[in-house]
Design an enzyme around this catalytic site. Structure first.
Site, PDB file in Angstrom:
ATOM      1  N   GLU A 262      -8.992  -9.795   7.041  1.00  0.00           N
ATOM      2  CA  GLU A 262      -9.781  -9.000   6.099  1.00  0.00           C
ATOM      3  C   GLU A 262      -9.032  -9.077   4.780  1.00  0.00           C
ATOM      4  O   GLU A 262      -7.939  -8.517   4.672  1.00  0.00           O
ATOM      5  CB  GLU A 262      -9.790  -7.531   6.495  1.00  0.00           C
ATOM      6  N   GLU A 351     -10.272  -8.322  -8.844  1.00  0.00           N
ATOM      7  CA  GLU A 351     -10.299  -7.055  -8.117  1.00  0.00           C
ATOM      8  C   GLU A 351      -9.416  -6.056  -8.873  1.00  0.00           C
ATOM      9  O   GLU A 351      -8.235  -6.325  -9.101  1.00  0.00           O
ATOM     10  CB  GLU A 351      -9.746  -7.317  -6.714  1.00  0.00           C
TER      11      GLU A 351
HETATM   12  N1  LIG Z   1     -10.375  -6.506   3.574  1.00  0.00           N
HETATM   13  C1  LIG Z   1      -9.742  -5.392   3.868  1.00  0.00           C
HETATM   14  O1  LIG Z   1     -10.091  -4.672   4.773  1.00  0.00           O
HETATM   15  C2  LIG Z   1      -8.564  -4.968   3.040  1.00  0.00           C
HETATM   16  C3  LIG Z   1      -7.969  -3.737   3.297  1.00  0.00           C
HETATM   17  C4  LIG Z   1      -6.904  -3.334   2.519  1.00  0.00           C
HETATM   18  C5  LIG Z   1      -6.422  -4.154   1.517  1.00  0.00           C
HETATM   19  N2  LIG Z   1      -7.026  -5.341   1.313  1.00  0.00           N
HETATM   20  C6  LIG Z   1      -6.568  -6.171   0.216  1.00  0.00           C
HETATM   21  O2  LIG Z   1      -5.149  -6.180   0.160  1.00  0.00           O
HETATM   22  C7  LIG Z   1      -4.712  -6.207  -1.182  1.00  0.00           C
HETATM   23  C8  LIG Z   1      -3.796  -5.065  -1.509  1.00  0.00           C
HETATM   24  O3  LIG Z   1      -2.898  -4.818  -0.476  1.00  0.00           O
HETATM   25  P1  LIG Z   1      -1.381  -5.353  -0.525  1.00  0.00           P
HETATM   26  O4  LIG Z   1      -0.947  -5.540  -1.912  1.00  0.00           O
HETATM   27  O5  LIG Z   1      -0.567  -4.493   0.363  1.00  0.00           O
HETATM   28  O6  LIG Z   1      -1.558  -6.788   0.147  1.00  0.00           O
HETATM   29  P2  LIG Z   1      -0.428  -7.759   0.640  1.00  0.00           P
HETATM   30  O7  LIG Z   1      -1.151  -8.969   1.133  1.00  0.00           O
HETATM   31  O8  LIG Z   1       0.655  -7.950  -0.339  1.00  0.00           O
HETATM   32  O9  LIG Z   1       0.255  -6.985   1.869  1.00  0.00           O
HETATM   33  C9  LIG Z   1      -0.433  -6.693   3.070  1.00  0.00           C
HETATM   34  C10 LIG Z   1       0.560  -6.719   4.221  1.00  0.00           C
HETATM   35  O10 LIG Z   1       1.084  -8.026   4.348  1.00  0.00           O
HETATM   36  C11 LIG Z   1       2.498  -7.977   4.299  1.00  0.00           C
HETATM   37  N3  LIG Z   1       2.968  -9.222   3.716  1.00  0.00           N
HETATM   38  C12 LIG Z   1       3.088  -9.545   2.406  1.00  0.00           C
HETATM   39  N4  LIG Z   1       3.563 -10.805   2.288  1.00  0.00           N
HETATM   40  C13 LIG Z   1       3.713 -11.286   3.559  1.00  0.00           C
HETATM   41  C14 LIG Z   1       4.160 -12.528   4.098  1.00  0.00           C
HETATM   42  N5  LIG Z   1       4.544 -13.545   3.332  1.00  0.00           N
HETATM   43  N6  LIG Z   1       4.192 -12.653   5.453  1.00  0.00           N
HETATM   44  C15 LIG Z   1       3.826 -11.636   6.242  1.00  0.00           C
HETATM   45  N7  LIG Z   1       3.389 -10.435   5.793  1.00  0.00           N
HETATM   46  C16 LIG Z   1       3.339 -10.275   4.462  1.00  0.00           C
HETATM   47  C17 LIG Z   1       2.833  -6.732   3.507  1.00  0.00           C
HETATM   48  O11 LIG Z   1       4.118  -6.265   3.815  1.00  0.00           O
HETATM   49  C18 LIG Z   1       1.765  -5.793   4.049  1.00  0.00           C
HETATM   50  O12 LIG Z   1       2.151  -5.288   5.302  1.00  0.00           O
HETATM   51  C19 LIG Z   1      -5.982  -6.150  -2.012  1.00  0.00           C
HETATM   52  O13 LIG Z   1      -6.358  -7.455  -2.375  1.00  0.00           O
HETATM   53  C20 LIG Z   1      -7.003  -5.569  -1.056  1.00  0.00           C
HETATM   54  O14 LIG Z   1      -8.332  -5.855  -1.349  1.00  0.00           O
HETATM   55  C21 LIG Z   1      -8.067  -5.777   2.023  1.00  0.00           C
HETATM   56  N1  LIG Z   2     -11.354  -2.422   5.452  1.00  0.00           N
HETATM   57  C1  LIG Z   2     -11.191  -1.096   4.990  1.00  0.00           C
HETATM   58  C2  LIG Z   2     -11.085  -0.810   3.563  1.00  0.00           C
HETATM   59  C3  LIG Z   2     -10.135  -1.690   2.877  1.00  0.00           C
HETATM   60  O1  LIG Z   2      -9.300  -1.344   2.095  1.00  0.00           O
HETATM   61  C4  LIG Z   2     -12.140  -0.145   5.677  1.00  0.00           C
HETATM   62  O2  LIG Z   2     -12.122  -0.182   6.901  1.00  0.00           O
HETATM   63  O3  LIG Z   2     -12.813   0.656   5.066  1.00  0.00           O
END
Ligand SMILES: NC(=O)c1ccc[n+]([C@@H]2O[C@H](COP(=O)([O-])OP(=O)(O)OC[C@H]3O[C@@H](n4cnc5c(N)ncnc54)[C@H](O)[C@@H]3O)[C@@H](O)[C@H]2O)c1
Ligand SMILES: N[C@@H](CC=O)C(=O)O
Length: 446
Positions: A262, A351
């Site tokens: 996701e 975003e």
């Molecule tokens: N689609 C969804 O449901 C959803 C939900 C929440 C956040 N997001 C997205 O995530 C982003 C914001 O969250 P963020 O900044 O924490 O994202 P991120 O990708 O930096 O981090 C997410 C997770 O991945 C880990 N991570 C980071 N680099 C990694 C690597 N090289 N190897 C393994 N794990 C690693 C982080 O520690 C954290 O636990 C936004 O783009 C948001 O839209 C998407």
């Molecule tokens: N995937 C999430 C939201 C993301 O940040 C949700 O379950 O609502």
């Protein structure tokens, strides 16, 4: 200034330890990292800086637990999930306090997250006994093909800081329901909520080795590499940014893992002339400002048809002005509405992930659908209209995985991500198609 909450059950706050093989342990290196309150910058506590060695130990525990756990009955796994759900609800105020402390989201949002997070356990407890296969007519006369579903094995779960509880439970729920064991890497910014959930898993009686939670900040990349390169880990489920998703997909290629991702969003939110204005304004507030605008499915580009643009902008801005900040300070950004946006501006293609709402005027349905579909990602979209034919036309035309119609809230444990799953029609009629993805292996012939 410290915002340290008074927990009713202080043993939920686990410092310096993570949860492997049913035990609370420190990192093998003895190293820790600091976690800070994003509201004040003050220190909350320290967590183990786990490494390849700790992650390998967690994978070994999950691997050892799998042969027995996979043979437990789905009904038993449903009971464990129900027990865990009940414990979460019993400790809802403490869990919400931990979320607000380490994530910074408002207390009402945090309470909502706990209920949402727990609902994944409730829903997947109900799904656990329903992972049946199919009976298919064969091409050879008299033969029948039967399929059965099997748990895929050890799952590696990586989740972000914006939902410290809900993104973990939405992955653990289906894994346990299907009979998988798991290693979860909680986010370095918000590890304490995930550790509190592990404590509740322990109290729910989930067998040792089934649920393992590792923590890391500096060693995040190393932990990710260990999970994605391990032949024992059969599936990786990740929620987070698109960039990290691409990296994890590459890293998983050598061991041909199953993947569920996701990733980031850039949701269009469209208000047509014929929309119910109260519903549209409330929907925009809910979608844009839930969790301070830090959800992947947040409204990112708000398109308003010219006939109602002025009225919508005025009423939306009035609502936003009425927000009361729980405290002000250098780490907070005031909720902001910007009118007169156009597609050349950065907000149109990036975003925002924050409490900034940009309003774009448009004239025709075709024009707005074209603008909505310019994004290079398609996670969620929303629109408001009372015209039933337009509802179906636009819902199908939007190139996104989830569409909310006349609603700004589409998060639901029953709604699978990345599928056009949820269409909420005006007057509360509700249409949905569900594709439930349990963490199951490909179906094998009996
Ligand atoms: N689609 C969804 O449901 C959803 C939900 C929440 C956040 N997001 C997205 O995530 C982003 C914001 O969250 P963020 O900044 O924490 O994202 P991120 O990708 O930096 O981090 C997410 C997770 O991945 C880990 N991570 C980071 N680099 C990694 C690597 N090289 N190897 C393994 N794990 C690693 C982080 O520690 C954290 O636990 C936004 O783009 C948001 O839209 C998407
Ligand atoms: N995937 C999430 C939201 C993301 O940040 C949700 O379950 O609502």
């Amino acid at each position: 200034m410290s915002n340290a909450p008074q927990l009713k059950d202080p043993s939920l706050f686990k410092k310096d330890v993570a949860y492997i093989n049913g035990e609370w342990i420190k990192a093998q290196s003895g190293k820790t990292f600091e976690v800070h309150d994003p509201a004040t910058g003050s220190l909350i506590g320290t967590c183990p800086e786990m490494s390849r060695a700790d992650t390998t130990a967690a994978i070994a525990a999950a691997t050892a637990a799998f042969p027995t756990f996979r043979t437990t009955t789905p009904r038993q796994r449903a009971r464990w999930l129900h027990k865990w759900y009940t414990l979460m609800m019993d400790h809802a105020s403490d869990l919400a306090a931990l979320i607000t402390w380490e994530n910074g989201k408002p207390t009402a949002d945090a309470a909502g997250e706990v209920a949402y997070a727990a609902s994944f356990f409730e829903w997947f407890a109900e799904e656990a006994p329903r992972g049946d296969g199919d009976t298919i007519s064969a091409t050879v006369a008299g033969n029948r093909i039967f399929t059965i579903k099997e748990p895929v094995g050890v799952c590696g779960l990586i989740t972000p800081w914006n939902f410290p509880a809900a993104m973990i439970t939405r992955k653990i729920g289906p894994a346990i329901a299907a009979g998988c064991t798991l290693v979860a890497k909680s986010p370095g910014e918000t590890p304490f909520t995930g550790l509190a959930l592990a404590e509740l898993a322990h109290r729910a009686g989930i067998p040792k080795g089934v649920v393992n939670v590792v923590t890391a900040m500096q060693n995040t990349v190393e932990v990710g590499e260990t999970l994605t390169s391990s032949p024992e880990v059969r599936k990786v489920s990740f929620t987070g940014s698109t960039g990290v998703g691409k990296l994890l997909m590459k890293q998983s290629a050598d061991t041909l893992k199953k993947l569920s991702f996701e990733l980031g969003g850039n949701a269009p939110f469209i208000v047509f002339d014929d929309a119910d204005m109260d519903v549209a304004v409330n929907g925009a507030v809910a979608s844009k400002f839930r969790s301070s605008g830090q959800t992947c499915i947040c409204a990112n580009r708000i398109y308003v048809q010219k006939g109602v643009y002025e009225e919508f902008a005025k009423r939306f801005a009035e609502k936003v002005k009425s927000f009361k900040m729980e405290q002000m300070g250098a780490n907070f950004f005031e909720p902001t509405v910007i009118t007169g946006m156009n597609m050349q501006m950065q907000l149109a293609s990036e975003e925002t992930f924050g409490p900034v709402a940009g309003l774009f005027p448009f004239e025709t349905e075709k024009e707005v659908v074209d603008m909505a579909n310019t994004a290079d990602v398609g996670l969620a979209g929303y629109f408001f209209s009372k015209d039933l034919q337009r509802v179906y036309r636009v819902a199908e035309a939007l190139e996104v995985g989830m569409v909310g119609v006349n609603t700004g809230l589409i998060s639901d444990p029953a709604a699978p991500g990345m599928v056009k799953a949820l269409i909420k029609l005006h007057k509360e009629s509700f249409l949905s198609c569900q594709v439930v993805e349990l963490m199951l292996s490909s179906e094998a012939p009996m």
